[in-house]
Design a protein around this motif. Structure first.
Motif, PDB file in Angstrom:
ATOM      1  N   LYS A  85      -0.878   0.252  -2.118  1.00  0.00           N
ATOM      2  CA  LYS A  85      -0.078  -0.962  -2.189  1.00  0.00           C
ATOM      3  C   LYS A  85       0.605  -1.102  -3.546  1.00  0.00           C
ATOM      4  O   LYS A  85       1.722  -1.595  -3.643  1.00  0.00           O
TER       5      LYS A  85
ATOM      6  N   HIS B  77       9.915  -4.022   7.791  1.00  0.00           N
ATOM      7  CA  HIS B  77       8.450  -4.034   7.767  1.00  0.00           C
ATOM      8  C   HIS B  77       7.884  -3.882   9.173  1.00  0.00           C
ATOM      9  O   HIS B  77       6.836  -3.243   9.372  1.00  0.00           O
TER      10      HIS B  77
ATOM     11  N   ALA C 302       6.795  -6.228  -0.157  1.00  0.00           N
ATOM     12  CA  ALA C 302       5.518  -6.093  -0.857  1.00  0.00           C
ATOM     13  C   ALA C 302       4.597  -7.287  -0.614  1.00  0.00           C
ATOM     14  O   ALA C 302       3.380  -7.173  -0.759  1.00  0.00           O
ATOM     15  N   LYS C 304       4.205  -8.631   2.274  1.00  0.00           N
ATOM     16  CA  LYS C 304       3.668  -8.512   3.632  1.00  0.00           C
ATOM     17  C   LYS C 304       2.518  -7.508   3.629  1.00  0.00           C
ATOM     18  O   LYS C 304       2.349  -6.747   2.688  1.00  0.00           O
ATOM     19  N   PRO C 305       1.723  -7.490   4.715  1.00  0.00           N
ATOM     20  CA  PRO C 305       0.576  -6.565   4.755  1.00  0.00           C
ATOM     21  C   PRO C 305       1.037  -5.120   4.578  1.00  0.00           C
ATOM     22  O   PRO C 305       2.059  -4.710   5.122  1.00  0.00           O
ATOM     23  N   PHE C 306       0.245  -4.334   3.813  1.00  0.00           N
ATOM     24  CA  PHE C 306       0.587  -2.937   3.557  1.00  0.00           C
ATOM     25  C   PHE C 306       0.258  -2.111   4.792  1.00  0.00           C
ATOM     26  O   PHE C 306      -0.728  -2.342   5.466  1.00  0.00           O
ATOM     27  N   TRP C 307       1.074  -1.093   5.068  1.00  0.00           N
ATOM     28  CA  TRP C 307       0.957  -0.392   6.349  1.00  0.00           C
ATOM     29  C   TRP C 307      -0.236   0.546   6.437  1.00  0.00           C
ATOM     30  O   TRP C 307      -0.733   0.821   7.513  1.00  0.00           O
ATOM     31  N   GLY C 311      -5.130   0.845   1.910  1.00  0.00           N
ATOM     32  CA  GLY C 311      -4.359   1.151   0.713  1.00  0.00           C
ATOM     33  C   GLY C 311      -5.117   2.040  -0.244  1.00  0.00           C
ATOM     34  O   GLY C 311      -4.669   2.312  -1.345  1.00  0.00           O
TER      35      GLY C 311
END
Lengths: 547, 115, 324
Positions: A85, B77, C302, C304-307, C311
């Protein structure tokens, strides 16, 4: 704030050799006497070094970026850094991407590196790449020994003018110091030639010789009071019998300070590839009797790599020898560069001699403050393989195991089998941190005294030396824990070190017409603006009072 | 007419990237691009500071920049395999943001070079 | 890339006494190339400028650039690779049959004259354009020409350089290389960069329908790409950043107008020889820059939830490298 307790500290600059002490770090990222509160790291049974400093590497700029383009097959098979992230993705290998370069250096406890070869014309590009190398601090050196405008001043015997011109270039490039590569030889390469003899006038000049370039650049660096002396890649790199050229070059320094880059490549005897042998004894002896000099070994490690150097004619020879890919980029009026992928093999006698010679210099130059860890990344091997070198330096037994892999006919050409010296941890800390920091004139690096930058690496003491130095337990950069338990935790931005030498303001007007005559861009666009450097650490240089 | 002059401007129309162009402008329009070639002159003189187009469109409707940015972020997204493409007629600074975008999304990244 | 022997344009200006343009038409496509960088310049080494230089044009038709050339060689369309291969043989004195030469549309005298001139040069430079790299043979042609340039160094100094167009496409190439290791055709779908032109290159991706959203900046594929690729862009959510409403904007879900680079947006652009040039915009735009808009999109994503689920590191990471 951090207090590291219970660890054995190895701090060569302060003569601390494994004593157990607390180490305190304040919120500004400096080492301090004491702190109250903050994080406590229990380092009981662990070994603490100042963060590693690489005095000579190639990690940013046109040449390494050319090498990246030429080696996609290596990127595919190498270590991948997965996006998180907060952290960018990257690829390791022979020519790592910028983000991965920061992770890999920090990942083995190195916190400062010196990019050793930047043409002024590519300085703008190089600083962009350096800004994309996270975590570590950076310096860069400017290529000066084949620069048309500077060489013309030396040809005319205009020493003062040459000094002003060089100062102007350093500031234009936002540089930390002067690099000289194959003085005069790269210039001659512009018409397909080379410069092999120190006293023969260079192609296109009536008087100027490579030897005069060496003397003058060493003198200018000292007269300007630059923190790092001339950083010299001698003529005749890699050629059998080049020890004569190297010793001749060292004599031209006339007592000035100098750092000799990757001296392994300049320490050969013999008169051809068939008779090539190591002549490190005589070179080591020279260093042992000349404390004004430092060097980095330029160790060769067996395996695949990609060679990149401003030494264009050498790379053309290497291309002809190997028949592999060849990249060449001549940079107008300043320098050139060549790129050739290469595999060092233990079965190849020349490679075996090179491998031994690098280690011999590290073992035969007695003072670890004079000889430093390097592979001339990526030329002799990749920087992330330094722990292999450390293991060879610390264990004569391991070296003997490695020697068994070499062909018998190499044994008579090398000295390594006769050397029993084993580095202590304090000597390793000197060769990988304290020594290179001092040679670079980075007074707040390479030690753990009060006021130093809190760049600290904590290793778990292990029998497997390579494992120990490949996987630090903690790495702290400017007071921030960036690596813990083998994982990059933070990827902050490091600083860039720059010098601003004293300069006659009229130099700008002197250079302008000369520049406009031979370059293709506007004079105004040539210097890199200070604002382009994201975190500059600027030092004004003054001539030493005695000169 | 009193024109301001920007000296040593850089033309990005072709790969020559000439950096010696003097641009004579009135704040809205460039009237003269000194030393530029015929292609560069057309490039400089055809762009103005006028507001000829809406700031942003979503599904053909004019929207604010904030709404367009949020919509773009949501669409990208939500995608499993988004593509980031182009990057010819833009600055290096924007290109770096584009690489960061593809990296953040886990998507595809490509330029004109692949054509 | 199999290697490239090249230089910055200033070296050509200073030293090149022999210049070949192959499959390009600089007079019309790069109009200042002759005057600023190559044949018209005088230098310390070539004080008489144009008189000290020889220029050869190799192309399938006699373009306006032929007027500037000392020698024009009209190669038969699609026979560039054959001609380059013949030159590679002849410089090494290997035998070549007359009929093989004739197939390229040239005769032996012309080809041997070219070889003689190439070897007689002090500093030779070959510029190649889309007439070579985008026609039959494509990247094989470029690779052959680059090899010819490398091999010429056995006889004299020789370099080669692609004539890149399309604004700042060189900048994209350079930046992608340092940030990802690859110049174009990249996939991050495993969380790190991978490269496979033909699989990850845009036309292939779009024609196969392999992407489910598209972000288009500084390009107008809606005007230039094959129809099946355009059809797919219209099917999926497409986002366009451009100073104009383009063909692609018309089929997009989102269009954002941005300031044109170098006119009202500051920054940097790379020349074809990979030297960066700072931009000096003259006008103040009512629109934001590309840089600002993409950065704001990145910031919005950034949040929003990380894919990737955690992580964190994957099994691929931090494994030791095998490099032998």
């Amino acid at each position: 704030m951090i207090r590291i307790t219970g660890g054995k500290i190895y701090d060569p600059a302060q003569g601390i050799d494994g004593q157990v002490r607390d180490l305190c770090i304040d919120d500004t990222g400096k080492i301090v006497e004491t702190v109250s509160g903050g994080r406590i790291i229990d380092a009981t049974g662990m070994v603490i070094f100042p963060g590693g400093v690489d005095v000579h590497t190639h990690v940013a700029g046109g040449a390494i970026n050319f090498a990246r383009a030429m080696t996609p097959e290596d990127h595919r098979r190498t270590q991948a850094f997965i996006r998180t992230k907060t952290r960018r993705s990257g690829l390791g290998g022979m020519a790592p991407t910028t983000f991965a370069t920061g992770y890999l250096y920090a990942g083995m406890g190195f916190t400062t590196v010196n990019e050793a070869a930047v043409p002024v014309l590519s300085a703008r590009h190089t600083h962009e790449e350096l800004a994309d190398i996270p975590i570590i601090d950076k310096a860069s050196l400017t290529l000066m020994a084949n620069n048309e405008i500077l060489l013309e001043q030396l040809e005319q015997g205009e020493y003062e003018r040459a000094k002003q011109v060089l100062s102007w270039y350093l500031w234009a490039a936002k540089s930390y110091g002067v690099k000289a590569v194959n003085p005069g030889g790269v210039k001659a390469w512009k018409y397909g030639h080379d410069a092999k003899a120190l006293d023969t006038p260079i192609d296109g000049y009536h008087r100027l010789t490579p030897g005069q370039i060496v003397t003058n650049l060493a003198r200018i660096c000292d007269d300007l009071g630059l923190p790092h002396p001339v950083h010299l890649h001698c003529n005749n790199l890699g050629a059998p019998g080049n020890i004569t050229t190297t010793l001749d070059t060292l004599a031209r320094l006339e007592g000035h300070r100098a750092h000799i880059a990757h001296s392994q490549y300049h320490a050969y005897g013999g008169d051809g590839w068939d008779t090539m042998c190591s002549e490190t004894t005589v070179l080591a002896e020279y260093f042992n009797s000349h404390p004004n000099l430092t060097t980095d070994a330029g160790v060769v490690l067996f395996g695949d790599t990609v060679t990149i150097t401003a030494d264009g004619p050498w790379q053309h020879l290497l291309y002809k020898l190997t028949g592999r890919k060849w990249g060449n980029l001549d940079v107008e009026n300043e320098t050139g560069c060549g790129i050739v992928p290469y595999t060092y093999r233990p079965s190849n006698v020349v490679n075996a001699v090179q491998w031994a010679a690098g280690l011999e210099l590290l073992l035969m130059i007695r003072d670890p403050w004079q000889v430093f860890l390097s592979t001339d990344h990526p030329n002799g091997g990749c920087f992330w393989r330094y722990p292999e070198i450390i293991q060879m330096l610390m264990s004569a037994e391991f070296r003997r195991e490695c020697l068994k892999k070499l062909p018998d006919r190499v044994k008579s050409r090398i000295k390594l089998p006769e050397l029993d010296r084993e580095y202590t941890l304090l000597e390793i800390a000197t060769a990988m941190s304290a020594g290179p920091a001092r040679a670079l004139g980075l007074t707040h690096k390479g030690h753990l005294g009060v006021g130093a930058d809190a760049d600290v690496v904590v290793y778990e003491e292990q029998v497997d030396i390579q494992q120990m130095f490949s996987h630090p337990r903690y790495v702290i950069k400017a007071g921030e824990v960036v690596l813990e338990d083998g994982d990059i935790r933070e990827a902050p931005q490091g600083k860039e070190f720059l010098v601003r030498p004293a300069m006659d303001p009229a130099t700008n007007d002197f250079i302008r017409p000369l520049f406009e005559d031979c370059y293709t861009m506007k004079f105004e666009h040539y210097p890199v603006e200070l604002e382009r450097i994201e975190h500059p650490d600027l030092r004004d240089c003054q001539p030493p009072a005695t000169s | 007419m009193n024109l301001e002059v920007i000296e040593n401007a850089t033309c990005t129309f072709c790969g020559c990237v000439c950096d010696d162009i003097d641009l004579h402008h009135d704040g809205v329009r460039i009237h003269k691009a000194e030393r530029a070639c015929v292609l560069g002159t057309a490039w400089f003189l055809n762009h103005t500071a006028e507001k000829k187009y809406p700031v942003a469109l979503v599904d053909g409707e004019e929207v604010s920049l904030d709404v367009a940015i949020e919509t773009a972020a949501t669409l990208l997204h939500a995608a499993d395999m988004p593509l980031v493409y182009g990057m010819s007629n833009t600055t290096c600074e924007a290109q770096k943001e584009c690489v960061a975008l593809a990296d953040l999304l886990g998507g595809l990244l490509d330029s004109h070079t692949s054509l | 890339m199999g290697g490239k022997v090249t230089c910055t344009l200033g070296e050509v200006k200073q030293r090149a006494d022999f210049i070949i343009y192959w499959g390009g038409n600089p007079a019309e496509c790069h109009p200042r190339h002759f005057t600023k960088y190559t044949i018209m310049q005088k230098s310390k080494f070539l004080p008489r400028g144009r008189k000290d230089r020889t220029m050869v044009l190799v192309d399938i038709r006699e373009t306006k650039s032929a007027k500037a050339a000392d020698i024009f060689l009209q190669v038969r369309p699609g026979k560039d690779f054959e001609l380059i291969t013949i030159l590679r043989a002849l410089i090494k004195d290997q035998p070549v049959r007359d009929e093989d030469i004739a197939e390229t549309g040239l005769d032996r005298a012309a080809v041997e004259d070219l070889v003689r001139r190439m070897k007689g040069a002090k500093f030779g430079c070959m510029f190649f354009g889309m007439g070579l790299s985008m026609t039959r043979g494509k990247h094989m042609n470029s690779a052959a020409l680059l090899t010819l340039a490398a091999e010429m160094n056995a006889f004299t100094k020789f370099v080669a350089m692609p004539m890149r167009g399309h604004g700042n496409v060189t900048g994209a190439d350079v930046i992608m290389r340092w940030q990802t290791g690859y110049p174009f055709g990249i996939s991050f779908n495993r969380g790190y960069p991978r490269y496979n032109p033909g699989e990850f290159s845009t036309v292939d991706v779009l024609v196969r329908g392999d992407c489910d959203a598209a972000f288009i900046i500084g390009a107008d594929p809606g005007a230039t790409m094959p129809q099946p690729a355009i059809d797919h862009l219209a099917r999926i959510p497409t986002i366009v950043l451009d100073p104009h409403i383009t063909h692609t904007s018309r089929l997009a879900r989102v269009h954002i107008t941005t300031a044109p680079q170098g006119i009202s947006a500051p920054g940097t652009a790379y020349r074809m020889d990979e030297l960066p040039m700072p931009l000096s915009p003259a006008l103040k735009s009512p629109y934001p820059t590309d840089e600002e808009v993409v950065r704001r999109i990145n910031e919005a994503i950034a949040k929003k939830p990380f894919w990737l689920p955690d992580g964190g590191p994957s099994p691929h990471q931090w494994t030791s490298q095998v490099n032998l």
